[in-house]
Write an enzyme that holds these catalytic residues in place. Structure first.
Site, short mmCIF file in Angstrom:
data_model
loop_
_atom_site.label_atom_id
_atom_site.label_comp_id
_atom_site.label_asym_id
_atom_site.label_seq_id
_atom_site.Cartn_x
_atom_site.Cartn_y
_atom_site.Cartn_z
N HIS A 37 -1.82 -13.41 6.28
CA HIS A 37 -3.19 -13.72 5.88
C HIS A 37 -3.20 -15.08 5.16
O HIS A 37 -2.34 -15.34 4.31
CB HIS A 37 -3.71 -12.63 4.93
CG HIS A 37 -5.14 -12.83 4.55
ND1 HIS A 37 -6.18 -12.54 5.40
CD2 HIS A 37 -5.69 -13.33 3.42
CE1 HIS A 37 -7.32 -12.86 4.80
NE2 HIS A 37 -7.05 -13.33 3.61
N ASP A 94 -2.38 2.16 4.75
CA ASP A 94 -3.78 2.56 4.52
C ASP A 94 -4.12 2.55 3.03
O ASP A 94 -5.12 3.12 2.61
CB ASP A 94 -4.07 3.92 5.17
CG ASP A 94 -3.05 4.96 4.78
OD1 ASP A 94 -2.27 4.70 3.84
OD2 ASP A 94 -3.02 6.03 5.42
#
Ligand code: GRF
Length: 219
Positions: free
Chosen positions: A116, A149
């Site tokens: 990212h 998650d």
């Protein structure tokens, strides 16, 4: 046997190129076995084809539900099938413009990486470089993280800091961040494949050299 890596892309593929470059220089600790894209026209696929790497285009529109919208789980399951068929050990997202969901994450627990273009947890989501510039931060950078998650952020494997200069545009800042992305992503892959690490809560902690590599997680 060399660990097998799948790189998932949607576009340019410069990180894919950096990863393949590191492999060819003997610095990756694994082999890029397949490049998978949701876009047939992704430039990164053309690069992979030329480099002799298997290319796979998985079109999300082929996984539509009866109302015509993409069935995300069905698409994820198709990716998982493709990964299992090829005995993939590690999945690297590199500009893959889709959210990966439970079917993939539960099959590859702690074996999915992403890059990212910001210092997470600052500026998540799209246009991270623009967000940083508009916020006025003096430093930003790049982050490689495990995809889990976790609701409040994923374990961070590597980061690099890039100073913001007053004359920066989104383009110039993105270019300098990209240089760091290409440096830290192959290094992070090598680190993860090496196996001398553990997760302590959300922290990715490196273990001493002399410790035994942990067995690969997941299925
Ligand atoms: C990179 O900036 C990466 O951080 C982000 O998407 C971009 C992909 O670029 N996730 P490329 O396709 O690897 O050139």
């Amino acid at each position: 046997m060399s660990r097998r890596i799948a790189v998932l892309i949607s576009g340019r593929g410069s990180n894919l190129q950096a990863i393949v470059g590191a492999e060819r220089a003997g610095r990756l600790g694994g082999t890029v076995a397949v490049a998978i894209s949701n876009k047939a026209e992704a430039a990164g696929l053309a690069f992979a084809r030329q480099a002799g790497i298997e290319c796979l285009h998985l079109d999300p529109r082929s996984y539509a539900d009866p109302r015509g919208s993409v069935d995300r789980d069905a698409y994820d399951r198709a990716i998982v099938d493709a990964l299992h068929t090829r005995s993939i050990d590690l999945v690297c997202l590199a500009g893959f413009m889709r959210v990966v969901g439970a079917p993939l994450l539960s099959s590859f627990v702690n074996r999915v990486l992403n890059i990212h273009p910001s210092l997470l947890p600052s500026f998540p989501g799209l246009q991270a470089q623009r967000q940083a510039l508009e916020h006025g931060v003096r430093v930003t950078g790049a982050t490689v993280h495990l995809v889990t998650d976790h609701l409040d952020g994923c374990p961070i494997v590597a980061q690099a800091v890039v100073p913001v200069i007053d004359s920066d545009t989104v383009e110039t800042l993105s270019e300098r961040i990209l240089v760091e992305e290409h440096r830290i992503y192959p290094d992070a892959i090598r680190l993860v494949l090496d196996g001398r690490w553990e997760l302590v809560g959300r922290r990715f902690v490196r273990l001493p050299e002399e410790s035994a590599p942990r067995p690969p997680a997941g299925s």
